[in-house]
Design a protein around this motif. Structure first.
Motif: not given
Ligand SMILES: [Zn+2]
Ligand SMILES: O=c1ccn([C@H]2C[C@H](O)[C@@H](COP(=O)(O)O)O2)c(=O)[nH]1
Length: 196
Positions: A101-105, A127-132
């Motif tokens: 799980c990414h930090a932003e999530l 951030p990656c595209n999913e976090c964006a």
């Molecule tokens: Zn991400």
């Protein structure tokens, strides 16, 4: 009334005078908000078990209140000791990527406020595209990042395209201080007491 009165004060030596006058004024070397929020993100990243990249995120509202923090880690209930942490494997399912799980999530999931509209997010990694997508849908208005080490990857290129389309600003963090040291030992030293 706070602070020491210095009129009629007879300092034993010049050091005492300097110390007593200093105690009557506000500290000037206090941590400023941006450095403070990014330091929280950096400290939070230290919780990550990822052996290669530790990421921290800190969501801050327009009143400068922290409303969520997170770091990259395995989902709740998935043992850090059993999950794979590698970047490559013959089978992609044996790498960390499908699971972590990414930090932003995590910062969004952990938030203590219903609404994060108009907030800023401080991140140690772009951030990656999913976090964006998460950042956009949540109504975040500004991204402040430290590392852009993945700038040539399509995940980050897509994230930037999404931010540009949606008017979300992204700014490379420029710290006021070069270094911020957490020194637990000094909290026990007598120096802390000299102005009590
Ligand atoms: Zn991400
Ligand atoms: O937006 C992002 C992008 C990545 N992460 C996390 C996911 C992984 O745990 C690491 C990246 O590992 P590498 O070995 O550098 O590929 O960073 C994130 O939290 N947020």
């Amino acid at each position: 009334m706070s602070g020491k009165q210095i009129s009629n004060f007879s300092p034993a030596d010049d050091g005492d005078r300097v110390r007593s006058e200093t105690a009557c004024r506000k500290r000037e070397d206090y941590l400023e908000w941006p450095d403070y929020f990014m330091a929280v993100a950096v400290l939070t990243a230290q919780r990550s078990k990822d052996p290669n990249t530790q990421v921290g995120a800190c969501i801050v509202n327009p009143e400068n209140k922290i409303v969520g923090i997170g770091y990259n880690g395995m989902p709740i209930g998935c043992s850090d000791d059993l999950m794979p942490w590698g970047k490559t494997a013959p089978n992609e399912l044996d790498t960390k990527y499908p699971y972590v799980c990414h930090a932003e999530l995590n910062a969004f999931v952990n938030k203590n406020s219903a609404d994060v509209k108009g907030c800023r997010i401080y991140v140690t990694l772009f951030p990656c595209n999913e976090c964006a997508k998460l950042i956009i849908q949540a109504g975040i208005k500004e991204v402040v990042f430290v590392s852009d080490k993945n700038h040539d990857k399509s995940e980050v290129k897509a994230a930037k395209r999404l931010f540009d389309l949606t008017g979300i600003t992204y700014t490379k963090f420029t710290p006021k201080r070069r270094q911020l040291v957490v020194d637990f030992e000094s909290l026990n030293s007598d120096n802390q007491k000299q102005f009590d």
